[in-house]
Design an enzyme around this catalytic site. Sequence first.
Site, PDB file in Angstrom:
ATOM      1  N   CYS A   8     -29.970  36.986 101.170  1.00 62.07           N
ATOM      2  CA  CYS A   8     -31.382  36.771 101.486  1.00 62.07           C
ATOM      3  C   CYS A   8     -31.538  35.318 101.932  1.00 62.07           C
ATOM      4  O   CYS A   8     -30.543  34.659 102.252  1.00 62.07           O
ATOM      5  CB  CYS A   8     -32.288  37.124 100.308  1.00 62.07           C
ATOM      6  SG  CYS A   8     -32.190  36.029  98.878  1.00 62.07           S
ATOM      7  N   ASN A  11     -31.380  32.920  98.079  1.00 64.14           N
ATOM      8  CA  ASN A  11     -30.463  33.404  97.035  1.00 64.14           C
ATOM      9  C   ASN A  11     -30.993  33.141  95.629  1.00 64.14           C
ATOM     10  O   ASN A  11     -30.245  32.844  94.713  1.00 64.14           O
ATOM     11  CB  ASN A  11     -29.062  32.814  97.219  1.00 64.14           C
ATOM     12  CG  ASN A  11     -27.988  33.497  96.380  1.00 64.14           C
ATOM     13  OD1 ASN A  11     -27.079  32.849  95.868  1.00 64.14           O
ATOM     14  ND2 ASN A  11     -28.065  34.799  96.220  1.00 64.14           N
ATOM     15  N   CYS A  13     -34.122  35.207  94.688  1.00 62.83           N
ATOM     16  CA  CYS A  13     -34.969  36.357  94.349  1.00 62.83           C
ATOM     17  C   CYS A  13     -34.297  37.693  94.682  1.00 62.83           C
ATOM     18  O   CYS A  13     -33.809  38.385  93.796  1.00 62.83           O
ATOM     19  CB  CYS A  13     -36.315  36.276  95.067  1.00 62.83           C
ATOM     20  SG  CYS A  13     -37.359  34.886  94.573  1.00 62.83           S
ATOM     21  N   ARG A  14     -34.262  38.023  95.956  1.00 60.72           N
ATOM     22  CA  ARG A  14     -33.828  39.367  96.369  1.00 60.72           C
ATOM     23  C   ARG A  14     -32.330  39.596  96.252  1.00 60.72           C
ATOM     24  O   ARG A  14     -31.891  40.593  95.671  1.00 60.72           O
ATOM     25  CB  ARG A  14     -34.282  39.650  97.805  1.00 60.72           C
ATOM     26  CG  ARG A  14     -35.789  39.657  97.956  1.00 60.72           C
ATOM     27  CD  ARG A  14     -36.219  39.709  99.403  1.00 60.72           C
ATOM     28  NE  ARG A  14     -35.879  38.451 100.077  1.00 60.72           N
ATOM     29  CZ  ARG A  14     -36.004  38.243 101.379  1.00 60.72           C
ATOM     30  NH1 ARG A  14     -36.446  39.223 102.159  1.00 60.72           N
ATOM     31  NH2 ARG A  14     -35.694  37.080 101.916  1.00 60.72           N
ATOM     32  N   SER A  15     -31.531  38.715  96.838  1.00 62.54           N
ATOM     33  CA  SER A  15     -30.078  38.977  96.827  1.00 62.54           C
ATOM     34  C   SER A  15     -29.467  38.889  95.435  1.00 62.54           C
ATOM     35  O   SER A  15     -28.615  39.717  95.102  1.00 62.54           O
ATOM     36  CB  SER A  15     -29.334  38.102  97.835  1.00 62.54           C
ATOM     37  OG  SER A  15     -29.534  36.737  97.613  1.00 62.54           O
ATOM     38  N   ASP A 125     -40.231  39.516 100.338  1.00 59.11           N
ATOM     39  CA  ASP A 125     -39.746  38.377  99.559  1.00 59.11           C
ATOM     40  C   ASP A 125     -40.726  38.078  98.430  1.00 59.11           C
ATOM     41  O   ASP A 125     -41.826  37.570  98.671  1.00 59.11           O
ATOM     42  CB  ASP A 125     -39.583  37.156 100.458  1.00 59.11           C
ATOM     43  CG  ASP A 125     -38.833  36.029  99.770  1.00 59.11           C
ATOM     44  OD1 ASP A 125     -38.754  36.033  98.523  1.00 59.11           O
ATOM     45  OD2 ASP A 125     -38.337  35.140 100.479  1.00 59.11           O
TER      46      ASP A 125
END
Length: 157
Positions: A8, A11, A13-15, A125
């Site tokens: 993401c 690095n 939150c999402r990934s 995000d």
Amino acid sequence: MVAVLFVCLGNICRSPMAEAIFRSQVSEAGLLNEVDIDSAGTGHWHIGKPAHDGTLGLLKQKQIAHDDLIARQVTRDDLKKYDLVIAMDEQNFSDLQNMRKVEDDVEISLLLDYLPEQRDKNVPDPYFTGDFEEVYALISESCENLLADVRNRWLVS
């Protein structure tokens, strides 16, 4: 062995959420010795920092291990090391494609490609939206389908 990298922007939150969720699913399937899993960001702002409190809190609530989630930036070497690089949105997908060299034998895709019924292929995000639950649901379901794909294409005995 198949190596999977989630990417993401920062690095945090999402990934890292995808990394933790996928690792949990892979572990439940008894395949941890066959799948290498990591995450990274295209940006450099959060290098060395832990995942966002919203991500960590949700993973804790869902009882998913999350102790080793430290932000790092994706490198050119990652495109040589990993078999599958999974982007969280179209901008990160584009950034990864721009980093890629012709000789890189890596498959780059969007995580939400693993949810064919999902029209918008961008994982929102939560750093900006604050909706970590929505992101968790999208990632969790996508990772289930990703695991099935990994089993079928990479771990066939």
